[in-house]
Design a protein around this motif. Structure first.
Motif, short mmCIF file in Angstrom:
data_model
loop_
_atom_site.label_atom_id
_atom_site.label_comp_id
_atom_site.label_asym_id
_atom_site.label_seq_id
_atom_site.Cartn_x
_atom_site.Cartn_y
_atom_site.Cartn_z
N ASP A 206 0.98 -0.99 -0.39
CA ASP A 206 -0.25 -0.14 -0.03
C ASP A 206 0.81 1.13 -0.19
OD1 ASP A 206 -2.25 -1.58 -0.08
OD2 ASP A 206 -1.77 -1.22 2.44
N LEU A 207 0.17 2.59 -0.52
CA LEU A 207 1.20 3.33 -0.18
C LEU A 207 -0.12 4.52 0.02
CD1 LEU A 207 2.25 4.04 -4.65
CD2 LEU A 207 3.93 2.78 -2.29
N LEU A 208 0.45 5.73 1.04
CA LEU A 208 -0.17 5.79 1.62
C LEU A 208 -0.49 7.68 1.04
CD1 LEU A 208 -0.14 4.96 5.67
CD2 LEU A 208 -1.31 4.43 3.52
N PRO A 209 -1.45 8.56 1.68
CA PRO A 209 -1.87 9.44 0.00
C PRO A 209 -0.28 10.88 1.73
CG PRO A 209 -3.62 9.30 2.07
CD PRO A 209 -3.10 8.03 1.65
N ILE A 210 0.50 10.75 1.77
CA ILE A 210 1.01 11.34 2.41
C ILE A 210 2.35 12.27 1.86
CG2 ILE A 210 2.98 11.56 4.80
CD1 ILE A 210 1.55 8.93 5.70
N ALA A 211 2.21 13.37 1.81
CA ALA A 211 3.39 14.27 0.87
C ALA A 211 4.19 15.03 1.83
CB ALA A 211 2.16 15.06 -0.20
N GLN A 212 3.49 15.25 3.02
CA GLN A 212 4.33 16.13 3.55
C GLN A 212 4.24 15.64 4.93
OE1 GLN A 212 2.83 19.90 2.81
NE2 GLN A 212 5.04 20.87 2.30
N PHE A 213 5.14 15.59 6.12
CA PHE A 213 5.19 15.73 7.24
C PHE A 213 6.20 16.62 8.37
CE2 PHE A 213 8.93 13.98 6.63
CZ PHE A 213 9.96 13.61 7.07
N TYR A 214 5.77 16.65 9.81
CA TYR A 214 6.17 17.63 10.15
C TYR A 214 7.64 17.07 11.43
CZ TYR A 214 7.33 21.60 13.97
OH TYR A 214 7.81 22.92 14.73
N GLY A 215 8.71 16.93 11.04
CA GLY A 215 10.21 16.84 11.86
C GLY A 215 10.96 16.74 11.27
N THR A 273 8.26 12.87 14.19
CA THR A 273 8.16 12.82 13.30
C THR A 273 6.62 13.07 13.55
OG1 THR A 273 7.87 10.92 12.96
CG2 THR A 273 9.55 11.85 11.62
N ALA A 274 5.86 13.58 12.97
CA ALA A 274 3.53 14.04 12.78
C ALA A 274 3.56 14.63 11.77
CB ALA A 274 3.78 15.41 13.94
N VAL A 275 2.53 13.94 12.16
CA VAL A 275 1.33 14.21 10.42
C VAL A 275 -0.01 14.53 10.95
CG1 VAL A 275 2.09 12.48 9.15
CG2 VAL A 275 0.69 11.60 10.31
N GLY A 276 -0.99 15.33 10.17
CA GLY A 276 -1.84 16.08 10.84
C GLY A 276 -1.72 17.23 10.60
N GLU A 282 4.06 21.59 15.98
CA GLU A 282 4.85 22.10 16.37
C GLU A 282 4.13 22.18 18.52
OE1 GLU A 282 6.68 26.56 14.85
OE2 GLU A 282 5.16 25.98 14.30
N ARG A 283 2.94 22.52 18.31
CA ARG A 283 2.98 22.70 19.68
C ARG A 283 3.10 21.79 21.01
NH1 ARG A 283 -0.42 21.90 23.68
NH2 ARG A 283 -1.35 19.98 22.46
N LEU A 284 3.34 20.48 20.56
CA LEU A 284 3.70 19.78 21.01
C LEU A 284 4.93 19.63 21.13
CD1 LEU A 284 0.86 16.89 19.36
CD2 LEU A 284 1.11 17.98 21.43
N LEU A 285 6.15 19.93 20.28
CA LEU A 285 7.40 19.66 20.61
C LEU A 285 7.89 20.72 21.46
CD1 LEU A 285 9.55 18.33 19.75
CD2 LEU A 285 10.23 19.70 17.86
N ALA A 286 6.80 21.74 21.53
CA ALA A 286 7.66 23.34 22.60
C ALA A 286 8.65 22.80 23.82
CB ALA A 286 7.05 23.84 22.35
N PRO A 287 7.40 21.79 24.71
CA PRO A 287 8.10 21.04 25.81
C PRO A 287 9.96 20.85 25.33
CG PRO A 287 5.90 21.41 25.62
CD PRO A 287 6.58 21.06 24.51
N ASP A 297 19.14 22.68 15.18
CA ASP A 297 17.70 22.37 15.47
C ASP A 297 17.35 22.11 13.93
OD1 ASP A 297 14.82 21.83 14.97
OD2 ASP A 297 14.31 23.64 17.23
N THR A 298 16.72 20.90 13.15
CA THR A 298 16.27 20.44 12.22
C THR A 298 14.58 20.22 11.45
OG1 THR A 298 15.97 17.99 12.21
CG2 THR A 298 18.79 19.17 11.60
N VAL A 299 13.86 20.69 12.54
CA VAL A 299 12.51 19.81 12.26
C VAL A 299 12.05 21.17 11.99
CG1 VAL A 299 10.15 19.55 13.61
CG2 VAL A 299 12.75 18.96 14.99
#
Length: 463
Positions: A206-215, A273-276, A282-287, A297-299
């Protein structure tokens, strides 16, 4: 024709060319060097190398081995190599790297020699993503037959759960299609059983419709290791399934390609890594970004084709020693145990000591069950060091000490793609008793002559 199995192996090996329609290299001949694995710590010196280009080549090599008393193993990249001896024919599948993308069905049909980057690049123009591992240079088939713990595993599940079918040659030299409807027993065992049941020649995924991610990764100085690791432990307790993360204590040598802030020193990498919703990611990574001052920082929002940048695993062949433990929990005491042996001032010889958050989608059974075990693990500990001759024993002993140090919180398990070895106790760490039984029974059925009974495959015990 009556076959004389007592003939000297050196005498019969030239006959291998009569069984396959592809180049064969014997020791000392041009092309034999292609048996060298990515992990050069493994001694790979087979009787012959078959440069397979078709499933028929694979079947022919197996039939020759059965006729003249050899065993057969397979290699595409050799990332998980454990050694091959002179009684074994090595089927090299690197040339079988075809990749066909069907954007309408969101699938890819991939040859046994393809690497993940090949599939990523072919799918990217369609906005689709194959569920690759952290190192896009790893072979697709070896990764999937071991299950596949990728950088998005908590979000999308085990990579092998997204396999639709395999084409596989068994130990009798027969080609089968294995899917949920066709040869379902093979389909079960090939997802997690590595090469136990045959040599895979192609796979449909399967291929999933993910073109980008935050990571990417946030790197801290090694002096901040204790603060960062303890903060990471607490932070991971409440993360949603859209987020995947690991943390690694690194000691990267000052080599070309390694960023200056990371070379020749101890650093701590928080991989993410995060999708959605990228703003929420970005907020979740802040802490974690605020725990200490990052040295790098490469995120960022990245194209899926840049997935390999998250872990930045090495590309060039090198001698590697691995160990792994799966953890049911990660209390503060377990973090302290890791820091004592791998943190600042410990004298650790390891290049990388990683803790990875598991759970999420990985923990749920898929629609079609498989031979992959240990979905219940909460975290993994991976230890990777350079197995250079002068330090190999020290690296291995220290790795064992690290996994022993977290034994109180360990499940006792390991995953098929991690820490390959000939340790006779390893199968019982990788599989539960029922899975071991069924893999061995299926192997007896599909390989009664034990032609593929070499390496880390599962077989019934013989007297």
């Amino acid at each position: 024709m009556t076959l004389d199995l007592t003939r000297d192996r050196a005498e019969v090996l030239p006959l291998l060319c009569d069984y396959v329609a592809t180049p064969v290299a014997l020791p000392g001949e041009p092309g034999y060097e292609r048996c060298a694995p990515w992990n050069v710590a493994a001694t790979v010196a087979p009787a012959a190398v078959v440069m397979a280009t078709t499933a028929q080549d694979v079947a022919g090599a197996i039939r020759f081995a059965a006729a003249y008393g050899f065993t057969v193993t397979v290699q595409a990249t050799g990332h998980g190599a454990v050694g091959v001896g002179a009684d074994t024919i090595l089927v090299q599948t690197a040339a079988m790297k075809h990749c066909e993308i069907d954007p309408h069905s969101r699938t890819a049909r991939v040859g046994a020699g393809a690497r993940w980057q090949d599939v990523i690049d072919a799918a990217a123009p369609h906005g689709l993503a194959p569920l690759a591992g952290s190192a896009p240079g790893v072979g697709v088939v070896g990764y999937l037959t071991g299950g596949g713990i990728g950088p998005l595993v908590r979000t999308v599940g085990l990579s092998s759960d997204h396999v639709r079918s395999f084409d596989v040659v068994t130990g009798e030299g027969r080609l089968f299609r294995a899917s949920p409807r066709d040869n379902a027993d093979l389909f079960w065992g090939l997802r997690g059983g590595k090469a136990t049941l045959g040599i895979v020649t192609s796979v449909e995924i399967d291929l999933l419709p993910i073109a980008q991610f935050y990571g990417g990764a946030v790197y801290f100085d090694g002096a901040d290791a204790a603060a960062v690791l303890h903060a990471w432990r607490e932070w991971t307790a409440e993360l949603p399934e859209t987020v995947n993360t690991s943390i690694a204590i690194q000691q990267l040598p000052p080599l070309p390609g390694i960023p200056e802030p990371l070379a020749g020193r101890m650093t701590v990498a928080v991989r993410y890594t995060a999708v959605g919703d990228f703003d929420e990611a970005e907020r979740l990574l802040a802490p974690m970004r605020a725990v200490a001052t990052p040295v790098l920082d490469t995120v960022a929002v990245l194209p899926y084709a840049a997935l390999g940048a998250v872990h930045a695993d090495p590309v060039d062949p090198m001698p590697i020693h691995e160990d792994q433990a799966l953890l049911r929990e990660l209390p503060a005491e377990a973090v302290d145990a890791v820091l004592a042996l791998a943190g600042p001032g410990s004298g650790s010889p390891q290049v990388l000591v990683e803790l990875r958050l598991l759970g999420g989608s990985l923990a749920r059974e898929p629609q079609h069950r498989s031979a992959f075990c240990h979905r219940d693990a909460a975290y993994s500990l991976a230890v990777i060091g350079l197995a250079a001759p002068e330090i190999a024993d020290v690296v291995a002993g220290h790795a064992s000490a690290l996994t022993d140090a977290v034994a109180r919180w360990s499940t006792g398990g390991q995953m098929p793609n991690f820490a390959p070895s000939y340790d006779p106790a390893r199968p019982s760490r990788v599989y539960n008793d029922d899975t071991l039984h069924w893999l061995a029974a299926l192997a007896d059925r599909y390989d009664p002559g034990r032609v593929l009974a070499t390496g880390q495959v599962i077989r019934t015990t013989t007297a």
